[in-house]
Design an enzyme around this catalytic site. Sequence first.
Site, PDB file in Angstrom:
ATOM      1  N   CYS A   1       0.845  -1.195   0.000  1.00 15.62           N
ATOM      2  CA  CYS A   1       0.000   0.000   0.000  1.00 15.62           C
ATOM      3  C   CYS A   1       0.877   1.240   0.000  1.00 15.62           C
ATOM      4  O   CYS A   1       1.950   1.260   0.609  1.00 15.62           O
ATOM      5  CB  CYS A   1      -0.919  -0.002   1.219  1.00 15.62           C
ATOM      6  SG  CYS A   1      -2.083   1.383   1.249  1.00 15.62           S
ATOM      7  N   ASP A   2       0.410   2.267  -0.685  1.00 16.45           N
ATOM      8  CA  ASP A   2       1.067   3.571  -0.659  1.00 16.45           C
ATOM      9  C   ASP A   2      -0.025   4.621  -0.579  1.00 16.45           C
ATOM     10  O   ASP A   2      -0.984   4.593  -1.355  1.00 16.45           O
ATOM     11  CB  ASP A   2       1.923   3.784  -1.906  1.00 16.45           C
ATOM     12  CG  ASP A   2       2.757   5.048  -1.817  1.00 16.45           C
ATOM     13  OD1 ASP A   2       3.438   5.240  -0.789  1.00 16.45           O
ATOM     14  OD2 ASP A   2       2.721   5.855  -2.763  1.00 16.45           O
TER      15      ASP A   2
END
Length: 191
Positions: free
Chosen positions: A72-73
């Site tokens: 995830c970013d």
Amino acid sequence: MPLPLPDLILASTSPRRAMLLEQDGYVFTTLAADIEEISDGRMDPITLCTENARRKAKHIARHHIESLVLGCDTIVCVDAAVLGKPADRNQAHAYIDRLQGRSHAVISGVALICLQRSIDVLFHVSTQVNFLPLSAEAIDNYLDCIRFEDKAGAYAAQDHGDMIIESIQGSFSNVVGLPMEQLRVELDRLR
């Protein structure tokens, strides 16, 4: 009969992401994805965060081919500009000042990758956050209350967010760092 989901690995050491997964009852391990994130100003924000999420997940998946890796970013975007993690307090103050009294987007790119099962899912979630009008003193007071160094946009909705946030339209968990509502949907599809 479908196979059970592979063991889940969170490609992050973020305590906020781990907390969100734990609260939902997921069993997982965490591994740091030691890669340099892309910060190309020519990329649109959605492509930027989804590509960084994919790179994190793939980095871990190469060494754990049987596991389902979650990357995830999360980024903060205002006026088409991406506000990353601040380098210092002055930059943190400038970020909050730029956001105060305005609306901005928090966008998370999420990747789910399992090489052994050829799983490669990529999605993004965007949430609108409206900040209160803030004086320089109010911004300083807020920055005194949190650890801003590791937070995109220099703030955390879950840490004294009421001092700076007027309202949130969309996923609160996305603003914290992992869009749990959509993640649940995607994990259920893989079952």
